[in-house]
Design a protein around this motif. Structure first.
Motif, PDB file in Angstrom:
ATOM      1  N   ALA A 192      10.298  60.828   0.525  1.00  0.00           N
ATOM      2  CA  ALA A 192      11.287  59.903   1.084  1.00  0.00           C
ATOM      3  C   ALA A 192      12.664  60.548   1.067  1.00  0.00           C
ATOM      4  O   ALA A 192      12.938  61.447   0.275  1.00  0.00           O
ATOM      5  N   GLY A 193      13.512  60.086   1.959  1.00  0.00           N
ATOM      6  CA  GLY A 193      14.906  60.538   1.968  1.00  0.00           C
ATOM      7  C   GLY A 193      15.803  59.345   1.742  1.00  0.00           C
ATOM      8  O   GLY A 193      15.496  58.235   2.184  1.00  0.00           O
ATOM      9  N   ASN A 194      16.901  59.556   1.068  1.00  0.00           N
ATOM     10  CA  ASN A 194      17.777  58.422   0.788  1.00  0.00           C
ATOM     11  C   ASN A 194      19.189  58.891   0.468  1.00  0.00           C
ATOM     12  O   ASN A 194      19.391  59.954  -0.111  1.00  0.00           O
ATOM     13  N   PHE A 195      20.150  58.108   0.880  1.00  0.00           N
ATOM     14  CA  PHE A 195      21.540  58.289   0.467  1.00  0.00           C
ATOM     15  C   PHE A 195      22.275  57.000   0.793  1.00  0.00           C
ATOM     16  O   PHE A 195      21.829  56.212   1.628  1.00  0.00           O
ATOM     17  N   VAL A 244      16.077  59.805   8.201  1.00  0.00           N
ATOM     18  CA  VAL A 244      15.331  59.023   7.206  1.00  0.00           C
ATOM     19  C   VAL A 244      14.106  58.350   7.845  1.00  0.00           C
ATOM     20  O   VAL A 244      13.020  58.307   7.249  1.00  0.00           O
ATOM     21  N   ASP A 273      29.489  54.633   9.131  1.00  0.00           N
ATOM     22  CA  ASP A 273      29.639  56.053   8.787  1.00  0.00           C
ATOM     23  C   ASP A 273      28.338  56.841   8.937  1.00  0.00           C
ATOM     24  O   ASP A 273      28.296  58.045   8.674  1.00  0.00           O
ATOM     25  N   LEU A 274      27.279  56.152   9.314  1.00  0.00           N
ATOM     26  CA  LEU A 274      25.969  56.818   9.454  1.00  0.00           C
ATOM     27  C   LEU A 274      25.782  57.248  10.910  1.00  0.00           C
ATOM     28  O   LEU A 274      25.842  56.407  11.806  1.00  0.00           O
ATOM     29  N   SER A 275      25.552  58.519  11.124  1.00  0.00           N
ATOM     30  CA  SER A 275      25.335  58.973  12.507  1.00  0.00           C
ATOM     31  C   SER A 275      23.913  58.598  12.926  1.00  0.00           C
ATOM     32  O   SER A 275      23.029  58.453  12.080  1.00  0.00           O
ATOM     33  N   GLY A 325      15.876  58.854  -7.071  1.00  0.00           N
ATOM     34  CA  GLY A 325      16.382  57.704  -6.334  1.00  0.00           C
ATOM     35  C   GLY A 325      17.460  56.988  -7.141  1.00  0.00           C
ATOM     36  O   GLY A 325      18.529  56.652  -6.638  1.00  0.00           O
ATOM     37  N   ASN A 332      21.832  60.463  14.047  1.00  0.00           N
ATOM     38  CA  ASN A 332      20.936  61.509  13.535  1.00  0.00           C
ATOM     39  C   ASN A 332      20.615  61.310  12.053  1.00  0.00           C
ATOM     40  O   ASN A 332      19.496  61.592  11.607  1.00  0.00           O
TER      41      ASN A 332
HETATM   42  N1  COA Z   1      25.813  60.288   4.224  1.00  0.00           N
HETATM   43  C1  COA Z   1      25.826  60.192   5.586  1.00  0.00           C
HETATM   44  N2  COA Z   1      25.048  60.962   6.381  1.00  0.00           N
HETATM   45  C2  COA Z   1      24.260  61.855   5.789  1.00  0.00           C
HETATM   46  C3  COA Z   1      24.176  61.997   4.397  1.00  0.00           C
HETATM   47  C4  COA Z   1      25.013  61.170   3.606  1.00  0.00           C
HETATM   48  N3  COA Z   1      25.008  61.236   2.260  1.00  0.00           N
HETATM   49  N4  COA Z   1      23.282  62.988   4.107  1.00  0.00           N
HETATM   50  C5  COA Z   1      22.806  63.418   5.291  1.00  0.00           C
HETATM   51  N5  COA Z   1      23.370  62.739   6.305  1.00  0.00           N
HETATM   52  C6  COA Z   1      23.160  62.934   7.733  1.00  0.00           C
HETATM   53  C7  COA Z   1      23.740  64.255   8.162  1.00  0.00           C
HETATM   54  O1  COA Z   1      25.128  64.170   8.403  1.00  0.00           O
HETATM   55  C8  COA Z   1      22.937  64.557   9.418  1.00  0.00           C
HETATM   56  O2  COA Z   1      23.417  63.856  10.523  1.00  0.00           O
HETATM   57  P1  COA Z   1      24.391  64.576  11.641  1.00  0.00           P
HETATM   58  O3  COA Z   1      23.596  65.707  12.195  1.00  0.00           O
HETATM   59  O4  COA Z   1      24.677  63.505  12.644  1.00  0.00           O
HETATM   60  O5  COA Z   1      25.603  65.030  10.894  1.00  0.00           O
HETATM   61  C9  COA Z   1      21.573  63.972   9.091  1.00  0.00           C
HETATM   62  O6  COA Z   1      21.769  63.040   8.033  1.00  0.00           O
HETATM   63  C10 COA Z   1      20.595  65.032   8.621  1.00  0.00           C
HETATM   64  O7  COA Z   1      21.172  65.721   7.529  1.00  0.00           O
HETATM   65  P2  COA Z   1      20.538  67.044   6.921  1.00  0.00           P
HETATM   66  O8  COA Z   1      21.333  67.461   5.746  1.00  0.00           O
HETATM   67  O9  COA Z   1      20.312  68.038   8.023  1.00  0.00           O
HETATM   68  O10 COA Z   1      19.104  66.505   6.496  1.00  0.00           O
HETATM   69  P3  COA Z   1      18.050  67.154   5.557  1.00  0.00           P
HETATM   70  O11 COA Z   1      16.806  67.102   6.302  1.00  0.00           O
HETATM   71  O12 COA Z   1      18.455  68.463   5.019  1.00  0.00           O
HETATM   72  O13 COA Z   1      18.076  66.150   4.308  1.00  0.00           O
HETATM   73  C11 COA Z   1      18.201  63.929   3.456  1.00  0.00           C
HETATM   74  C12 COA Z   1      17.466  64.915   4.323  1.00  0.00           C
HETATM   75  C13 COA Z   1      19.546  63.777   4.047  1.00  0.00           C
HETATM   76  C14 COA Z   1      17.477  62.585   3.505  1.00  0.00           C
HETATM   77  C15 COA Z   1      18.320  64.391   2.011  1.00  0.00           C
HETATM   78  O14 COA Z   1      19.106  63.497   1.294  1.00  0.00           O
HETATM   79  C16 COA Z   1      16.984  64.532   1.327  1.00  0.00           C
HETATM   80  O15 COA Z   1      16.174  65.308   1.738  1.00  0.00           O
HETATM   81  N6  COA Z   1      16.662  63.790   0.275  1.00  0.00           N
HETATM   82  C17 COA Z   1      15.348  63.883  -0.333  1.00  0.00           C
HETATM   83  C18 COA Z   1      15.346  63.449  -1.690  1.00  0.00           C
HETATM   84  C19 COA Z   1      15.676  61.994  -1.859  1.00  0.00           C
HETATM   85  O16 COA Z   1      16.504  61.439  -1.149  1.00  0.00           O
HETATM   86  N7  COA Z   1      15.045  61.380  -2.823  1.00  0.00           N
HETATM   87  C20 COA Z   1      15.340  60.044  -3.169  1.00  0.00           C
HETATM   88  C21 COA Z   1      14.289  59.117  -2.676  1.00  0.00           C
HETATM   89  S1  COA Z   1      14.698  57.447  -3.113  1.00  0.00           S
END
Ligand code: COA
Length: 296
Positions: A99-102, A117, A108-110, A209, A112
């Motif tokens: 999963a991905g999360n932030f 996610v 502010d969320l694009s 998380g 993309n």
């Molecule tokens: N706030 C706002 N946007 C964000 C962000 C944040 N904290 N983190 C990433 N993004 C956006 C980026 O800006 C990008 O969009 P854009 O191209 O329009 O600028 C898009 O998300 C992709 O970001 P990128 O860094 O290329 O993605 P990634 O594939 O490397 O990472 C995430 C994926 C962002 C979900 C990363 O947090 C992740 O992989 N997390 C995994 C672990 C996790 O979250 N575990 C907890 C589970 S509860």
């Protein structure tokens, strides 16, 4: 961590593949599945995390193997599913825990960021299910005539039951995951004897998380007081729920997402102290009966 209430053999002979199985809740499920008899394959994006998770499992006597891969990549999904079957001979259980999360406000969320996610949680879950179907279905490669179909377990959340601040992307993604769980339970339960269920964890301590989504606020005493059971969950609470669903105990459970959050998603702040309610409850009733509304 609580001691397991289950027999150590409940998953004996089963082969499980877990995405995101190298850390957090996913790793705890990997460990508990292994300690209860399963052979475990882990898929994750970071090789170092996968490698150290596999080492840890093996040091506990668990047959384990790890594969680097991203659930957003269909070729990775195919390679990992096929490598798991090649290594262990079959596949019984697929756990989608990647999963991905932030935290971010919608403005502010694009698009993309939103899509990223959705891609990991929702499309990634479907991709893994779709890729594993051939091996999970009754009569699939490696399954004996006595084997039932396999099991899919999707890790979800409770965010989308109501609405959650700064989590529009994850709420949307997990709503889709729950829809995938129900639809596959219906269609693949019927056609292929595969059970498909989910688990919706609440706040679980000591997880990536929790570290991302507000450690100080959630760990604080005040926040805990707002929670029905006055405590955060432990990773083992989720892993034991997963064991129940994956074992024969869960044989008739299909299409359910089991909420393991101590009742948190139901909770609302208590606006009035209990003693106050005790004092005025009857009084208000009497007053209302004595002066019925003239409109009625
Ligand atoms: N706030 C706002 N946007 C964000 C962000 C944040 N904290 N983190 C990433 N993004 C956006 C980026 O800006 C990008 O969009 P854009 O191209 O329009 O600028 C898009 O998300 C992709 O970001 P990128 O860094 O290329 O993605 P990634 O594939 O490397 O990472 C995430 C994926 C962002 C979900 C990363 O947090 C992740 O992989 N997390 C995994 C672990 C996790 O979250 N575990 C907890 C589970 S509860």
């Amino acid at each position: 961590m609580g001691e397991s209430p289950f027999k150590a053999s409940i998953l004996k002979g089963k082969v499980a593949l877990l995405t995101g199985g190298g850390s957090g809740i996913g790793f705890e499920i990997s460990t508990q599945f292994g300690l209860h008899g399963a052979s475990v394959a882990i898929m994750g994006r970071r090789n170092s995390v996968v490698d150290s998770a596999v080492q840890s499992l093996r040091s506990q006597g668990i047959p384990a193997v790890g594969f680097g891969g991203d659930v957003r990549n269909q070729e990775d999904a195919k390679r990992v599913v096929e490598s798991t079957v090649k290594h262990f001979g079959k596949l019984d259980i697929l756990v989608n825990a990647a999963a991905g999360n932030f935290l971010v406000s919608p403005e502010d969320l694009s698009p993309n960021g939103f899509r990223t996610v959705m891609d990991i949680d929702s499309v990634g879950t479907f991709t893994m299910c779709h890729t594993a179907l051939n091996y999970l279905k009754k009569g699939g490669p490696g399954r004996t005539d006595d084997d039932t179909g396999g099991l899919i377990l999707n890790i979800s959340a409770t965010l989308h039951y109501t609405a959650s601040w700064y989590q529009i992307h994850v709420s949307a993604a997990k709503a889709a995951v729950d829809a995938i769980t129900r639809n596959l339970a219906l269609e693949w339960g019927t056609d292929y004897d595969i059970r498909v269920n989910g688990i919706a964890p609440g706040p679980i301590s000591d997880t990536p998380g929790m570290r991302k989504l507000g450690p100080d606020e959630i760990e604080s005493k005040r926040t805990k007081e707002l929670m029905p059971l006055f405590k955060l969950g432990e990773k083992s609470d989720i892993a034991f729920a997963a064991l129940y669903l994956a074992s024969n105990a869960g044989n008739y459970v299909n299409g359910t997402t089991l909420i393991v959050d101590g009742g948190l998603w139901l909770s609302r702040p208590r606006h009035m102290a209990k003693d106050e309610v005790k004092m005025i409850s009857r009084l208000v009733e009497k007053r209302t009966r004595a002066a019925p509304s003239s409109k009625l």
